[in-house]
Each structure stands twice: as C-alpha cells, then as structure tokens.
Design an enzyme around this catalytic site. Sequence first.
Site, PDB file in Angstrom:
ATOM      1  CD  GLU A   1      -1.261   4.329   3.595  1.00 24.37           C
ATOM      2  OE1 GLU A   1      -1.621   3.143   2.431  1.00 24.37           O
ATOM      3  OE2 GLU A   1      -3.170   4.633   3.298  1.00 24.37           O
TER       4      GLU A   1
ATOM      5  CG  HIS B   1      -1.542  -0.898   0.947  1.00 21.12           C
ATOM      6  ND1 HIS B   1      -3.182  -1.608   2.285  1.00 21.12           N
ATOM      7  CD2 HIS B   1      -1.910  -2.236   0.357  1.00 21.12           C
ATOM      8  CE1 HIS B   1      -3.560  -2.065   1.830  1.00 21.12           C
ATOM      9  NE2 HIS B   1      -3.221  -2.517   0.392  1.00 21.12           N
TER      10      HIS B   1
HETATM   11 ZN   LIG Z   1      -3.117   0.425   3.403  1.00 16.89          ZN
END
Ligand SMILES: [Zn+2]
Length: 165
Positions: free
Chosen positions: A55, A53
């Site tokens: 992040e 992801h």
């Molecule tokens: Zn995530």
Amino acid sequence: MYNETFLRRAIEISAQALETSGTEPFGAVIVKDGQIVGEGINRSKMNHDPTSHGETEAIRDACRHLETVDLRGCELYSSCGPCALCVAAMNIAGITALYYAADMAQAGDAIADLPEAARFPVDVERLTHECGHAVAERFMPSEQHLDAEATKILKDWAGHARSQV
Ligand SMILES: [Zn+2]
C-alpha cells in the site's frame, strides 16, 4: 465504486512475489477516475525498508505519478487488508475508499506455519495498539525534551510559510 478488475490487478501484483526475491505477496493499486495511477508490492527486504508495504509503495507511486501528496478522490485496492502503518499513510494521503481481498486473519493463517526467520516481523496487534493510543498509553517508552527549541522552529517556519501565500 468497487471494480473487480482493480482488485484482481492487486492480487496479480502480489503473485509477483512468487518469482521476485526480496518481495512479499502484498500488492496494491491506486485508482483515480477509473484509471490506475499507482501500483506497489511489498519490497521491504529488497529495499531494506520496513515501511515498503504494497500500500505504501502504491501511494508513493501514485503521488510521484500525479506530482502531489494529495490523493483525495483516489481509491486503494489491496490484496490484503492494510496494517496500521498503511491505514495511517492512506489517511495522511487522503485516500477515499479501500477495497481488499484477504483480511488480516486470513493472511495470518496462511503464513502461520512459516518458521520465525522467514516471517515478516510485524506484530499486527501491537502495531494497532500503538497507533490507536495516546503516547502515555503505548507499550513503547517515550520521553519529551527540548520542546521549546523545536516549537520555535515550527513557528518560524509557519511565519515564513504565511508570508509566501
Ligand atoms: Zn502495511
């Protein structure tokens, strides 16, 4: 402390998904002492990695760059509110603060008319439930076996680690 420049950078990274196949429009940056020390975009499909992801990629990038696993004192800016996986990674790394643009509901609405095959397969509500409940209360069945064998290795490792300090 919030700095719009960094949130705009996270959104700018998310926009790279419009031109780069295998990425999805979720971008993030890690900031330490007013400097960007890590950046990430969702590369799940490109990397065949469901944990890629924006992040988590930004956290990995910052940790490699700073040669640490300790991001205490760092802030995370994300184009979208983080899922439970990313909240966990942020807490494990010690991220100090979060600033985000779109929230989960806004992201969900934005992709609501996508066909099932084109969606990223994250059931956000289930994920939040699973991460917020004890093992016995989760939807995923689980069983514990061989705990004594595994625990012995942990104790042996801890003894070795103590002797190294
Ligand atoms: Zn995530």
